[in-house]
Motif scaffolding. Sequence first.
Motif, PDB file in Angstrom:
ATOM      1  N   GLN A  61      -7.103 -12.195   7.492  1.00 22.31           N
ATOM      2  CA  GLN A  61      -5.711 -12.423   8.119  1.00 22.31           C
ATOM      3  C   GLN A  61      -4.698 -12.110   7.117  1.00 22.31           C
ATOM      4  OE1 GLN A  61      -5.234 -16.459   9.740  1.00 22.31           O
ATOM      5  NE2 GLN A  61      -7.305 -16.361  10.674  1.00 22.31           N
ATOM      6  N   LEU A  62      -4.893 -12.429   5.760  1.00 29.63           N
ATOM      7  CA  LEU A  62      -4.116 -11.908   4.798  1.00 29.63           C
ATOM      8  C   LEU A  62      -4.049 -10.169   4.765  1.00 29.63           C
ATOM      9  CD1 LEU A  62      -1.766 -12.840   2.548  1.00 29.63           C
ATOM     10  CD2 LEU A  62      -4.062 -12.485   0.795  1.00 29.63           C
ATOM     11  N   PHE A  63      -5.113  -9.925   4.668  1.00 33.07           N
ATOM     12  CA  PHE A  63      -5.252  -8.266   4.625  1.00 33.07           C
ATOM     13  C   PHE A  63      -4.613  -7.646   5.957  1.00 33.07           C
ATOM     14  CE2 PHE A  63      -7.531  -4.783   6.210  1.00 33.07           C
ATOM     15  CZ  PHE A  63      -7.645  -3.882   5.180  1.00 33.07           C
ATOM     16  N   THR A  64      -4.927  -8.154   7.197  1.00 36.07           N
ATOM     17  CA  THR A  64      -4.531  -7.518   8.244  1.00 36.07           C
ATOM     18  C   THR A  64      -2.848  -7.564   8.262  1.00 36.07           C
ATOM     19  OG1 THR A  64      -6.433  -8.463   9.071  1.00 36.07           O
ATOM     20  CG2 THR A  64      -4.427  -7.356  10.881  1.00 36.07           C
ATOM     21  N   LYS A  65      -2.298  -8.835   7.775  1.00 40.08           N
ATOM     22  CA  LYS A  65      -0.894  -9.064   7.691  1.00 40.08           C
ATOM     23  C   LYS A  65      -0.145  -8.094   6.632  1.00 40.08           C
ATOM     24  CE  LYS A  65       1.692 -12.698   6.502  1.00 40.08           C
ATOM     25  NZ  LYS A  65       1.712 -14.055   6.063  1.00 40.08           N
ATOM     26  N   GLY A  66      -0.986  -7.731   5.634  1.00 35.64           N
ATOM     27  CA  GLY A  66      -0.435  -6.721   4.604  1.00 35.64           C
ATOM     28  C   GLY A  66      -0.308  -5.429   5.307  1.00 35.64           C
ATOM     29  N   LEU A  68      -0.461  -4.581   8.576  1.00 38.21           N
ATOM     30  CA  LEU A  68       0.769  -4.329   9.560  1.00 38.21           C
ATOM     31  C   LEU A  68       2.180  -4.283   9.176  1.00 38.21           C
ATOM     32  CD1 LEU A  68      -0.395  -6.958  12.253  1.00 38.21           C
ATOM     33  CD2 LEU A  68      -0.362  -4.563  12.608  1.00 38.21           C
ATOM     34  N   ALA A  69       2.454  -4.833   7.792  1.00 39.08           N
ATOM     35  CA  ALA A  69       3.513  -4.847   7.101  1.00 39.08           C
ATOM     36  C   ALA A  69       3.863  -3.088   6.727  1.00 39.08           C
ATOM     37  CB  ALA A  69       3.631  -5.592   6.004  1.00 39.08           C
ATOM     38  N   LEU A  70       2.722  -2.339   6.686  1.00 36.80           N
ATOM     39  CA  LEU A  70       2.942  -1.190   6.371  1.00 36.80           C
ATOM     40  C   LEU A  70       2.805  -0.147   7.833  1.00 36.80           C
ATOM     41  CD1 LEU A  70       0.890  -0.727   3.271  1.00 36.80           C
ATOM     42  CD2 LEU A  70       3.333  -0.443   3.439  1.00 36.80           C
ATOM     43  N   ASP A  71       2.664  -0.769   8.674  1.00 41.30           N
ATOM     44  CA  ASP A  71       2.430  -0.525  10.225  1.00 41.30           C
ATOM     45  C   ASP A  71       1.018   0.372  10.169  1.00 41.30           C
ATOM     46  OD1 ASP A  71       3.159   0.567  12.684  1.00 41.30           O
ATOM     47  OD2 ASP A  71       4.041   2.463  12.208  1.00 41.30           O
ATOM     48  N   LEU A 169      -0.462  -6.167  -7.422  1.00 44.14           N
ATOM     49  CA  LEU A 169      -1.338  -5.026  -7.492  1.00 44.14           C
ATOM     50  C   LEU A 169      -2.179  -4.554  -6.270  1.00 44.14           C
ATOM     51  CD1 LEU A 169      -3.149  -5.750 -11.012  1.00 44.14           C
ATOM     52  CD2 LEU A 169      -1.700  -4.151 -10.734  1.00 44.14           C
ATOM     53  N   PHE A 170      -2.564  -5.389  -5.569  1.00 44.54           N
ATOM     54  CA  PHE A 170      -3.253  -5.285  -4.260  1.00 44.54           C
ATOM     55  C   PHE A 170      -2.174  -4.635  -3.367  1.00 44.54           C
ATOM     56  CE2 PHE A 170      -4.422  -6.645  -0.061  1.00 44.54           C
ATOM     57  CZ  PHE A 170      -5.526  -6.145   0.186  1.00 44.54           C
ATOM     58  N   TRP A 171      -0.960  -5.049  -3.369  1.00 45.53           N
ATOM     59  CA  TRP A 171       0.194  -4.582  -2.525  1.00 45.53           C
ATOM     60  C   TRP A 171       0.375  -3.030  -2.984  1.00 45.53           C
ATOM     61  CZ3 TRP A 171       2.310  -5.007   1.939  1.00 45.53           C
ATOM     62  CH2 TRP A 171       3.336  -4.516   2.310  1.00 45.53           C
ATOM     63  N   ARG A 172       0.229  -2.826  -4.191  1.00 46.64           N
ATOM     64  CA  ARG A 172       0.489  -1.278  -4.795  1.00 46.64           C
ATOM     65  C   ARG A 172      -0.501  -0.335  -4.379  1.00 46.64           C
ATOM     66  NH1 ARG A 172       0.475  -0.679 -11.192  1.00 46.64           N
ATOM     67  NH2 ARG A 172       2.055  -2.125 -11.235  1.00 46.64           N
ATOM     68  N   ASP A 173      -1.540  -0.852  -4.197  1.00 42.95           N
ATOM     69  CA  ASP A 173      -2.958  -0.158  -3.620  1.00 42.95           C
ATOM     70  C   ASP A 173      -2.509   0.059  -2.288  1.00 42.95           C
ATOM     71  OD1 ASP A 173      -3.820  -0.271  -6.158  1.00 42.95           O
ATOM     72  OD2 ASP A 173      -5.383  -1.750  -5.925  1.00 42.95           O
ATOM     73  N   LEU A 174      -2.278  -0.760  -1.362  1.00 38.59           N
ATOM     74  CA  LEU A 174      -2.130  -0.615   0.203  1.00 38.59           C
ATOM     75  C   LEU A 174      -1.075   0.327   0.463  1.00 38.59           C
ATOM     76  CD1 LEU A 174      -2.264  -4.169   1.787  1.00 38.59           C
ATOM     77  CD2 LEU A 174      -3.903  -2.549   1.520  1.00 38.59           C
ATOM     78  N   LYS A 175       0.179   0.243  -0.671  1.00 40.39           N
ATOM     79  CA  LYS A 175       1.176   1.368  -0.253  1.00 40.39           C
ATOM     80  C   LYS A 175       0.530   2.965  -0.773  1.00 40.39           C
ATOM     81  CE  LYS A 175       4.501  -0.936  -2.374  1.00 40.39           C
ATOM     82  NZ  LYS A 175       5.878  -1.702  -2.907  1.00 40.39           N
ATOM     83  N   SER A 176      -0.475   2.745  -1.795  1.00 33.68           N
ATOM     84  CA  SER A 176      -0.950   4.045  -2.203  1.00 33.68           C
ATOM     85  C   SER A 176      -1.734   4.645  -1.192  1.00 33.68           C
ATOM     86  CB  SER A 176      -1.751   3.802  -3.452  1.00 33.68           C
ATOM     87  OG  SER A 176      -2.254   4.973  -3.832  1.00 33.68           O
TER      88      SER A 176
END
Length: 190
Positions: A61-66, A68-71, A169-176
Amino acid sequence: MLKWKELYEECKNCHKCALGEKRTNMVFGEGNMKAPIVFIGEAPGADEDRSGRPFVGKAGQLFTKGMLALDLKRDRDYYICNICKCRPDRNRTPTEEEAMTCLPYLRNQVALIKPKIIICLGATAMKYIIGSDWRITRDRGKWIERKGYYIMPTFHPAALFRDESKKSLFWRDLKSIKEKYEKLKEDGEI
Ligand code: URA
Protein backbone atom coordinates in the motif's frame (compact mmCIF):
# COMPACT_ATOMS: atom_id res chain seq x y z
CA MET A 1 7.22 -19.62 -24.22
CA LEU A 2 3.68 -20.00 -22.94
CA LYS A 3 0.84 -17.57 -23.58
CA TRP A 4 -0.77 -15.77 -20.63
CA LYS A 5 -3.59 -18.20 -19.97
CA GLU A 6 -1.41 -21.31 -20.15
CA LEU A 7 1.27 -19.69 -18.04
CA TYR A 8 -1.27 -18.68 -15.40
CA GLU A 9 -2.70 -22.19 -15.28
CA GLU A 10 0.74 -23.73 -14.99
CA CYS A 11 1.65 -21.43 -12.08
CA LYS A 12 -1.70 -22.08 -10.41
CA ASN A 13 -1.13 -25.83 -10.51
CA CYS A 14 2.60 -25.69 -9.80
CA HIS A 15 4.09 -28.06 -7.25
CA LYS A 16 7.67 -27.86 -8.43
CA CYS A 17 8.83 -26.75 -4.97
CA ALA A 18 7.58 -27.09 -1.40
CA LEU A 19 6.02 -23.60 -1.38
CA GLY A 20 3.28 -24.98 -3.57
CA GLU A 21 2.13 -27.31 -0.78
CA LYS A 22 1.39 -24.60 1.76
CA ARG A 23 0.02 -21.71 -0.25
CA THR A 24 -3.54 -20.44 0.02
CA ASN A 25 -3.22 -18.73 -3.35
CA MET A 26 -0.55 -18.53 -5.98
CA VAL A 27 0.22 -14.84 -6.58
CA PHE A 28 0.78 -14.45 -10.29
CA GLY A 29 1.15 -10.68 -10.68
CA GLU A 30 -1.10 -7.89 -11.88
CA GLY A 31 -1.22 -4.67 -13.85
CA ASN A 32 -1.06 -3.71 -17.48
CA MET A 33 0.13 -6.78 -19.38
CA LYS A 34 1.62 -4.49 -22.03
CA ALA A 35 3.17 -2.09 -19.51
CA PRO A 36 6.46 -0.31 -20.19
CA ILE A 37 7.50 -0.82 -16.55
CA VAL A 38 7.69 -4.09 -14.60
CA PHE A 39 8.31 -4.13 -10.84
CA ILE A 40 9.65 -7.32 -9.30
CA GLY A 41 9.44 -8.06 -5.59
CA GLU A 42 10.53 -11.07 -3.57
CA ALA A 43 7.55 -13.28 -2.74
CA PRO A 44 3.99 -12.93 -1.47
CA GLY A 45 3.37 -12.13 2.19
CA ALA A 46 0.35 -13.13 4.27
CA ASP A 47 -2.05 -10.58 2.71
CA GLU A 48 -0.98 -11.52 -0.78
CA ASP A 49 -1.27 -15.25 -0.07
CA ARG A 50 -4.79 -14.66 1.26
CA SER A 51 -5.94 -12.47 -1.62
CA GLY A 52 -3.93 -13.87 -4.52
CA ARG A 53 -2.80 -10.33 -5.41
CA PRO A 54 0.75 -8.89 -5.23
CA PHE A 55 1.72 -5.95 -3.02
CA VAL A 56 -1.63 -5.39 -1.31
CA GLY A 57 -0.35 -5.52 2.31
CA LYS A 58 1.18 -2.68 4.34
CA ALA A 59 4.35 -2.43 2.22
CA GLY A 60 2.39 -2.76 -0.99
CA GLN A 61 0.00 0.00 0.00
CA LEU A 62 2.89 2.34 0.77
CA PHE A 63 4.42 1.52 -2.61
CA THR A 64 1.13 2.03 -4.48
CA LYS A 65 0.59 5.37 -2.73
CA GLY A 66 4.07 6.58 -3.72
CA MET A 67 3.46 5.54 -7.30
CA LEU A 68 0.10 7.28 -7.42
CA ALA A 69 1.72 10.49 -6.13
CA LEU A 70 3.78 10.36 -9.33
CA ASP A 71 0.69 9.56 -11.38
CA LEU A 72 1.89 6.01 -12.06
CA LYS A 73 -0.97 3.53 -12.05
CA ARG A 74 -0.92 -0.25 -11.83
CA ASP A 75 -3.56 -0.81 -14.49
CA ARG A 76 -1.98 1.66 -16.92
CA ASP A 77 1.75 2.20 -16.41
CA TYR A 78 3.14 -0.89 -14.76
CA TYR A 79 2.92 -4.57 -14.01
CA ILE A 80 3.99 -5.94 -10.63
CA CYS A 81 4.97 -9.47 -9.64
CA ASN A 82 7.53 -11.41 -7.65
CA ILE A 83 10.51 -13.71 -7.97
CA CYS A 84 8.48 -16.43 -6.21
CA LYS A 85 4.77 -16.89 -6.84
CA CYS A 86 4.00 -18.61 -3.53
CA ARG A 87 4.50 -17.47 0.05
CA PRO A 88 7.47 -18.79 2.01
CA ASP A 89 6.55 -19.69 5.59
CA ARG A 90 7.01 -16.88 8.15
CA ASN A 91 7.90 -14.56 5.25
CA ARG A 92 11.45 -15.90 5.14
CA THR A 93 13.62 -15.14 2.12
CA PRO A 94 13.04 -17.77 -0.57
CA THR A 95 15.84 -20.29 -0.87
CA GLU A 96 18.00 -20.24 -3.97
CA GLU A 97 16.33 -23.46 -5.09
CA GLU A 98 12.84 -21.97 -4.69
CA ALA A 99 13.83 -18.82 -6.55
CA MET A 100 15.54 -20.68 -9.39
CA THR A 101 12.59 -23.04 -9.74
CA CYS A 102 10.15 -20.16 -10.05
CA LEU A 103 12.31 -17.88 -12.21
CA PRO A 104 11.27 -19.33 -15.60
CA TYR A 105 7.69 -18.20 -14.88
CA LEU A 106 8.88 -14.64 -14.32
CA ARG A 107 11.04 -14.77 -17.45
CA ASN A 108 8.00 -15.90 -19.41
CA GLN A 109 5.93 -13.01 -17.98
CA VAL A 110 8.60 -10.46 -18.88
CA ALA A 111 8.92 -11.92 -22.38
CA LEU A 112 5.16 -11.52 -22.89
CA ILE A 113 5.02 -7.98 -21.50
CA LYS A 114 8.15 -6.72 -23.31
CA PRO A 115 8.71 -3.77 -20.93
CA LYS A 116 11.40 -1.12 -21.41
CA ILE A 117 12.03 -0.69 -17.69
CA ILE A 118 12.53 -3.38 -15.03
CA ILE A 119 12.71 -2.38 -11.36
CA CYS A 120 13.96 -4.78 -8.71
CA LEU A 121 12.31 -4.14 -5.36
CA GLY A 122 14.85 -5.26 -2.79
CA ALA A 123 17.93 -7.43 -2.54
CA THR A 124 16.30 -10.72 -3.53
CA ALA A 125 14.92 -9.45 -6.83
CA MET A 126 18.22 -7.66 -7.47
CA LYS A 127 20.22 -10.84 -6.86
CA TYR A 128 18.26 -12.95 -9.34
CA ILE A 129 17.68 -10.27 -11.98
CA ILE A 130 20.96 -8.36 -11.93
CA GLY A 131 23.51 -10.51 -10.10
CA SER A 132 24.76 -11.53 -6.68
CA ASP A 133 27.67 -9.06 -6.76
CA TRP A 134 25.33 -6.08 -6.40
CA ARG A 135 24.54 -4.66 -2.96
CA ILE A 136 21.27 -2.92 -2.34
CA THR A 137 22.54 -0.11 -0.08
CA ARG A 138 25.49 0.57 -2.37
CA ASP A 139 23.87 0.07 -5.76
CA ARG A 140 20.22 1.09 -5.42
CA GLY A 141 19.28 3.84 -7.84
CA LYS A 142 21.87 2.76 -10.44
CA TRP A 143 20.59 2.08 -13.95
CA ILE A 144 22.03 -0.59 -16.20
CA GLU A 145 21.08 -1.43 -19.75
CA ARG A 146 20.90 -5.12 -20.49
CA LYS A 147 19.22 -7.08 -23.30
CA GLY A 148 17.27 -3.99 -24.30
CA TYR A 149 15.92 -3.37 -20.79
CA TYR A 150 16.73 -0.45 -18.51
CA ILE A 151 17.10 -2.08 -15.10
CA MET A 152 17.36 -0.47 -11.67
CA PRO A 153 17.27 -1.83 -8.13
CA THR A 154 15.72 0.06 -5.25
CA PHE A 155 14.75 -0.79 -1.68
CA HIS A 156 11.93 -3.17 -1.02
CA PRO A 157 9.06 -1.04 0.37
CA ALA A 158 8.96 -3.24 3.51
CA ALA A 159 12.49 -2.04 4.33
CA LEU A 160 11.16 1.51 4.73
CA PHE A 161 9.23 0.46 7.84
CA ARG A 162 12.36 -0.95 9.42
CA ASP A 163 14.52 2.08 8.59
CA GLU A 164 12.83 5.44 8.08
CA SER A 165 16.01 6.95 6.63
CA LYS A 166 15.53 4.85 3.51
CA LYS A 167 12.32 6.65 2.62
CA SER A 168 13.94 9.67 0.98
CA LEU A 169 16.25 7.45 -1.12
CA PHE A 170 13.32 5.29 -2.15
CA TRP A 171 11.38 8.40 -3.13
CA ARG A 172 14.38 9.62 -5.13
CA ASP A 173 14.44 6.28 -6.98
CA LEU A 174 10.73 6.44 -7.78
CA LYS A 175 11.25 9.89 -9.25
CA SER A 176 14.17 8.58 -11.29
CA ILE A 177 11.88 5.86 -12.68
CA LYS A 178 9.27 8.45 -13.61
CA GLU A 179 11.95 10.57 -15.34
CA LYS A 180 13.27 7.57 -17.29
CA TYR A 181 9.71 6.70 -18.32
CA GLU A 182 8.98 10.25 -19.49
CA LYS A 183 12.28 10.43 -21.39
CA LEU A 184 11.63 7.13 -23.17
CA LYS A 185 8.19 8.38 -24.15
CA GLU A 186 9.66 11.64 -25.41
CA ASP A 187 12.24 9.72 -27.45
CA GLY A 188 9.55 7.51 -28.95
CA GLU A 189 10.99 4.35 -27.35
CA ILE A 190 7.66 3.72 -25.65
N1 URA B 1 6.53 -8.38 -0.60
C1 URA B 1 6.87 -8.83 -1.82
O1 URA B 1 8.05 -8.95 -2.13
N2 URA B 1 5.90 -9.13 -2.66
C2 URA B 1 4.60 -9.01 -2.40
O2 URA B 1 3.78 -9.31 -3.26
C3 URA B 1 4.27 -8.52 -1.12
C4 URA B 1 5.23 -8.21 -0.25
